[in-house]
Design an enzyme around this catalytic site. Structure first.
Site, PDB file in Angstrom:
ATOM      1  N   ARG A 109     -21.120 -13.792 -29.029  1.00 42.96           N
ATOM      2  CA  ARG A 109     -22.779 -13.834 -29.146  1.00 42.96           C
ATOM      3  C   ARG A 109     -23.311 -14.156 -27.084  1.00 42.96           C
ATOM      4  O   ARG A 109     -23.164 -14.225 -26.704  1.00 42.96           O
ATOM      5  CB  ARG A 109     -23.448 -14.666 -30.292  1.00 42.96           C
ATOM      6  CG  ARG A 109     -22.805 -14.868 -31.562  1.00 42.96           C
ATOM      7  CD  ARG A 109     -22.617 -15.590 -32.128  1.00 42.96           C
ATOM      8  NE  ARG A 109     -22.078 -15.218 -33.236  1.00 42.96           N
ATOM      9  CZ  ARG A 109     -22.172 -15.490 -34.701  1.00 42.96           C
ATOM     10  NH1 ARG A 109     -23.295 -14.500 -34.475  1.00 42.96           N
ATOM     11  NH2 ARG A 109     -20.982 -14.751 -34.930  1.00 42.96           N
ATOM     12  N   THR A 110     -24.936 -13.383 -28.150  1.00 41.31           N
ATOM     13  CA  THR A 110     -25.399 -14.443 -26.222  1.00 41.31           C
ATOM     14  C   THR A 110     -25.499 -16.098 -26.834  1.00 41.31           C
ATOM     15  O   THR A 110     -26.556 -16.453 -27.760  1.00 41.31           O
ATOM     16  CB  THR A 110     -26.872 -14.207 -26.449  1.00 41.31           C
ATOM     17  OG1 THR A 110     -26.740 -12.616 -26.948  1.00 41.31           O
ATOM     18  CG2 THR A 110     -27.890 -14.081 -25.320  1.00 41.31           C
TER      19      THR A 110
END
Lengths: 255, 238
Positions: A31-32
């Site tokens: 994920r960012t």
């Protein structure tokens, strides 16, 4: 719908917080968590016959001013432009999608071109959806253009928060410049009283303030102008004049 | 013989085939000729597409886009083993801001046609002939009433001798720049029927002879059936 409410954390479980995703079966995926290469402020203001938007051309790598010629303003079609601050990889990804949408609209027989309000609405849906999956596109977008013969200006951020206003700014711009833009609008009695020249010089003054005070800002920028009666135009790079002569008054400063 | 769609009557008719007309969105409507169950699936799909587009893009889905999406859906069962095509012909009529009125004819083959006017169904050829002859007049109409008159006259031309257009066997729908898709049924059709009563029957475009088609058509005049009249007609103002 076979989604489960709670899944037992996988080996490296996302700080112990379990999510119903395919991350467990796809551990290479991430994920960012933080933006890497970033763009700074975007500023925009409506005027009597359209809307103008500016953004500098810097891609910062943390505190390093690494990429000094990154275009952050996207011309979507004759009536719509968009610019983003935040993670530039996410911006480039989204811009590709937007461009493909725009091409799709143009080639579809009798299709109407994307209007800025439609783009703003779609962007809001995408950003909010990503936020809700705890994997945001780490950007703040400003969409500007002409909607039903009137100037349009909209904001969407990585949380999916969206609104429309007569003047907008992202990042440091929202702290240092929004007040200046609002004063310009008040002095003119609203955007209907603001000329293109006054709007442009107000934005330039704001960019100068940012260059002086925001350590991640830059003195080279793009400008987008979307008049209601004419096609959108993105110009640049423009160069900002600045006066650093006050530096010699700073204690311990040496030439 | 109307218990099941796969049962033919002794006359060779399938009573489950009917006509129906309904709004898809405020700016688009369809009329369905064929297996209405299949038609309902497609209507639901069309409404879904329109709604999803409005939710994402805060604007109306253009008629041509909707038809494109419908056609893509209809094409699937024409190329997959074990499936059958949707048993409906659709007339899709709508109004797009910035483009104007649109009429499309969607076939079960997944082919579709962009039309200025069109008539489909049993004995619809005489309606099409009338419409073709009146294309310029239709393009020059200034009011909805003038347009509807042409539609109803075209429709009347498809009727066998003993039949008449009445509020019981005919409905009209209108959509335009200042009117959402609206269906006029039962007593609401009467004002429009009154408009054509003065006009001569068997319009100038055909050869004056009443239709004597030998193909068996759908039984709109059959017992207990109250569908729209045979040969749905859609038109647009240019």
């Amino acid at each position: 719908m076979s989604a489960s409410f709670y899944t037992k954390p996988a080996n490296n479980g996302n700080a112990g917080v379990a999510m119903e995703t395919s991350w467990d079966s796809n551990p290479g995926r991430q994920r960012t968590l933080q933006p890497i290469t970033t763009g700074a402020s975007v500023l925009a203001i409506k005027y009597n016959a359209g809307v103008i938007m500016v953004a500098d051309t810097l891609g910062s790598y943390g505190s390093l001013a690494k990429f000094r010629s990154i275009p952050r303003v996207l011309r979507v079609n004759d009536a719509t432009v968009a610019a983003a601050s935040g993670d530039l990889a996410d911006m480039q990804f989204l811009n590709t999608v937007v461009e493909n949408h725009a091409i799709d609209e143009e080639i579809h027989e009798h299709g109407i071109a994307y209007s800025p309000a439609s783009l703003h609405s779609w962007l809001t849906r995408v950003m909010y959806n990503r936020r809700s999956r705890i994997n945001p596109l780490w950007n703040t977008y400003i969409v500007a253009g002409t909607e039903a013969g009137q100037p349009f200006l909209g904001y969407v951020n990585m949380l999916g928060v969206a609104f429309k206003e007569d003047c907008l700014a992202t990042g440091f711009g929202s702290h240092l410049c929004l007040g200046l833009l609002r004063e310009a609008l008040d002095a003119a009695g609203g955007y209907a009283g603001l000329t293109e020249e006054t709007a442009t010089s107000a934005l330039e003054a704001c960019l100068r303030v940012l260059y002086y005070r925001d350590c991640r800002a830059y003195n080279q920028y793009q400008l987008a102008n979307v008049p209601v009666a004419k096609p959108a135009q993105v110009s640049g790079p423009h160069f900002l004049q600045s006066d650093w002569s006050v530096a010699k008054l700073v204690k311990h400063y040496t030439e | 013989y109307d218990h099941d769609v796969i049962i033919f009557s002794p006359q060779g008719r399938i009573h489950q085939i009917e006509y129906a007309m309904e709004a898809i969105d405020s700016h688009i409507g369809v009329s369905i000729a064929g297996l209405t169950a299949d038609g309902q699936v497609l209507s639901r799909f069309a409404r879904d597409e329109c709604f999803n587009h409005r939710w994402a893009y805060d604007s109306a889905l253009t008629v041509s886009r909707l038809v494109d999406n419908l056609a893509s859906k209809l094409q699937v069962p024409t190329q997959v083993y074990g499936k059958r095509p949707f048993g409906v012909g659709l007339l899709i009529a709508g109004f797009d801001i910035g483009i104007g009125p649109r009429v499309f004819y969607q076939c079960p083959s997944a082919n579709y046609y962009d039309c200025k006017s069109i008539a489909i169904g049993a004995r619809s050829q005489s309606a099409r002939t009338y419409l073709e002859g009146k294309l310029d007049e239709i393009a020059a109409t200034k009011t909805p009433e003038e347009l509807i008159k042409h539609g109803l006259i075209a429709l009347r031309n498809t009727l066998p001798n003993e039949m008449e257009l009445s509020v019981k066997n005919c409905s009209v729908a209108l959509v335009g720049s200042d009117i959402d898709f609206t269906v006029y049924e039962d007593s609401a059709v009467e004002p429009y029927l009154a408009l054509i009563r003065e006009e001569p029957s068997a319009g100038a475009a055909d050869d004056g002879q009443p239709s004597t088609q030998s193909t068996s058509g759908d039984g709109a005049a059959g017992p207990g059936s109250s569908g729209a009249a045979e040969g749905e007609v859609r038109m647009e103002e240019a």
